[in-house]
Scaffold this motif. Structure first.
Motif, PDB file in Angstrom:
ATOM      1  N   ASP A   1       0.751  -1.041  -0.156  1.00 38.07           N
ATOM      2  CA  ASP A   1       0.090   0.055  -0.211  1.00 38.07           C
ATOM      3  C   ASP A   1       0.928   1.213  -0.097  1.00 38.07           C
ATOM      4  OD1 ASP A   1      -2.308  -1.589  -0.034  1.00 38.07           O
ATOM      5  OD2 ASP A   1      -2.576  -1.445   2.084  1.00 38.07           O
ATOM      6  N   ARG A   2       1.801   1.147   1.001  1.00 36.27           N
ATOM      7  CA  ARG A   2       2.845   2.561   0.999  1.00 36.27           C
ATOM      8  C   ARG A   2       3.575   2.580  -0.435  1.00 36.27           C
ATOM      9  NH1 ARG A   2       5.780   2.548   6.620  1.00 36.27           N
ATOM     10  NH2 ARG A   2       3.972   2.291   7.904  1.00 36.27           N
ATOM     11  N   ARG A   3       3.802   1.602  -1.006  1.00 40.00           N
ATOM     12  CA  ARG A   3       4.574   1.645  -2.243  1.00 40.00           C
ATOM     13  C   ARG A   3       3.828   2.274  -3.334  1.00 40.00           C
ATOM     14  NH1 ARG A   3       6.557   2.767  -6.246  1.00 40.00           N
ATOM     15  NH2 ARG A   3       8.180   1.876  -7.580  1.00 40.00           N
ATOM     16  N   SER A   4       2.690   1.842  -3.595  1.00 37.74           N
ATOM     17  CA  SER A   4       1.488   2.563  -4.541  1.00 37.74           C
ATOM     18  C   SER A   4       1.285   3.914  -4.211  1.00 37.74           C
ATOM     19  CB  SER A   4       0.208   1.381  -4.478  1.00 37.74           C
ATOM     20  OG  SER A   4      -0.461   1.962  -3.088  1.00 37.74           O
ATOM     21  N   LYS A   5       1.591   4.446  -3.253  1.00 43.12           N
ATOM     22  CA  LYS A   5       1.380   5.953  -3.044  1.00 43.12           C
ATOM     23  C   LYS A   5       2.403   6.839  -3.143  1.00 43.12           C
ATOM     24  CE  LYS A   5      -2.102   4.788   0.483  1.00 43.12           C
ATOM     25  NZ  LYS A   5      -2.396   4.819   1.911  1.00 43.12           N
ATOM     26  N   ARG A   6       3.753   6.318  -3.583  1.00 45.15           N
ATOM     27  CA  ARG A   6       4.753   7.008  -4.025  1.00 45.15           C
ATOM     28  C   ARG A   6       5.454   6.446  -5.258  1.00 45.15           C
ATOM     29  NH1 ARG A   6       7.051   3.159  -0.277  1.00 45.15           N
ATOM     30  NH2 ARG A   6       8.826   2.201  -0.871  1.00 45.15           N
ATOM     31  N   HIS A   7       6.268   7.355  -5.867  1.00 45.64           N
ATOM     32  CA  HIS A   7       6.865   7.143  -7.326  1.00 45.64           C
ATOM     33  C   HIS A   7       8.024   6.620  -7.193  1.00 45.64           C
ATOM     34  CE1 HIS A   7       2.922   8.928  -9.163  1.00 45.64           C
ATOM     35  NE2 HIS A   7       3.131  10.112  -8.180  1.00 45.64           N
TER      36      HIS A   7
END
Length: 323
Positions: free
Chosen positions: A193-199
């Motif tokens: 989830d955290r990875r999906s919110k950053r580039h």
């Protein structure tokens, strides 16, 4: 007399909480694990992280340095790494017609010695002077390291291919040794989830403190008191490791001092100006396990240093101490 630069305990505890919160923003892990790592830094010691690859050891070191607002460098240990690759060396300057010292990656506030047990003992030993005296000697000249300075070393389990076990003298230089372990299912879902919110693949955090505040935080444990009964508890726990029949080498006198320092540092994180028995118990495993050497017979019987520390903690009576 308390150090003049030490922070008040309540302010120090608040700053420690902020640092841990920042690290926890980027790294999935147990809060107790982050407390242990920060305890090592506050005790002006070094931290050894052992775990299988991919659990977040390297990320923890990087993010902790960011949260502390400190300069960071990383040394990837490999079988062909030379001591000068760590400390630096003298290089001839053709214009000045003289040799000039070029500092190695050890010249940083936080040094990540990544996969330290992949390098041979000679290269591992290059860290010893730096870890002990916060200086390095190159070609007879001594160079002081930055202040603050501490090493976070990671290592893979020695059963893995291409690793060299750290010698006892070097393990003893780490105030604590701990591991992250795998996160639970919810933790791994949160990781995605955290990875999906950053580039970017690598998360980063802002600093919670300044370098000067880190230096003052490291002075603060010196203001923490330890009751005589708790001092005796620390000594009795360490000495009991030497009396266990499974143990060839128990916790050394230097290990007892590090036990004392880590207990005081954790009291600061907990917001106390005195060491409670729970502070001692909180750091006991991480301080003692890597300092114990088992007998060959105990190894054959698959005993572990964790078994020894657990039995010692169960056997030695906890003192009843009030503030």
């Amino acid at each position: 007399m308390p150090p003049a630069d030490a922070l008040p305990i309540d302010e120090a505890a608040r700053l420690c909480t902020d640092v841990i919160d920042r690290v926890n923003e980027a790294v999935i892990g147990e809060r107790d694990f982050f407390e242990i790592v920060l305890t090592g830094a506050l005790a002006r010691g070094h931290v050894l992280l052992e775990d299988v690859p991919g659990t977040g050891k390297t990320l923890t070191a990087i993010v902790l340095a960011q949260a502390l607002g400190l300069d960071f460098s990383r040394v990837q240990f490999t079988p062909d790494l030379l001591p000068s690759d760590i400390t630096g060396s003298h290089v001839y300057d053709e214009h000045a017609r003289e040799f000039e010292f070029q500092a190695g990656p050890i010249f940083a506030n936080v040094v990540l010695a990544d996969e330290i047990n992949r390098a041979p003992p000679k290269t591992q030993a290059a860290l010893l002077e730096a870890m002990d005296e916060k200086q390095v000697t190159v070609d007879g000249t001594t160079h002081q390291l930055p202040d603050p300075f501490f090493v976070i070393a990671t290592q893979n389990p020695v059963e893995q291919e291409g690793t060299f076990e750290l010698p006892e003298a070097q393990r003893d230089r780490f105030v604590v040794k701990t591991s992250m372990g795998y996160p639970d299912r919810a933790g791994e879902l949160e990781l995605i989830d955290r990875r999906s919110k950053r580039h970017t693949q690598m998360p980063s955090v802002g600093s919670a403190v300044t370098p000067d505040q880190v230096r003052r935080l490291q002075e603060t444990p010196e203001t923490v008191t330890m009751h005589q009964q708790v001092r005796e508890y620390v000594v009795d726990l360490a000495r009991a490791t030497r009396e266990d029949e499974r143990v060839d080498v128990g916790v050394s006198p230097r290990g007892i001092q590090r036990f004392y320092e880590a207990s005081r540092a954790h009291a600061v994180i907990a917001g106390r100006d005195y060491v409670a028995p729970e502070d001692v118990k909180f750091v006991a495993r991480e301080v003692m396990q890597h300092r114990i050497v088992l007998t060959p017979q105990a190894n054959i019987q698959n005993a572990s240093t964790e078994d020894v520390v657990s039995s010692v903690l169960n056997r030695i009576e906890v003192p009843a101490v009030s503030p």
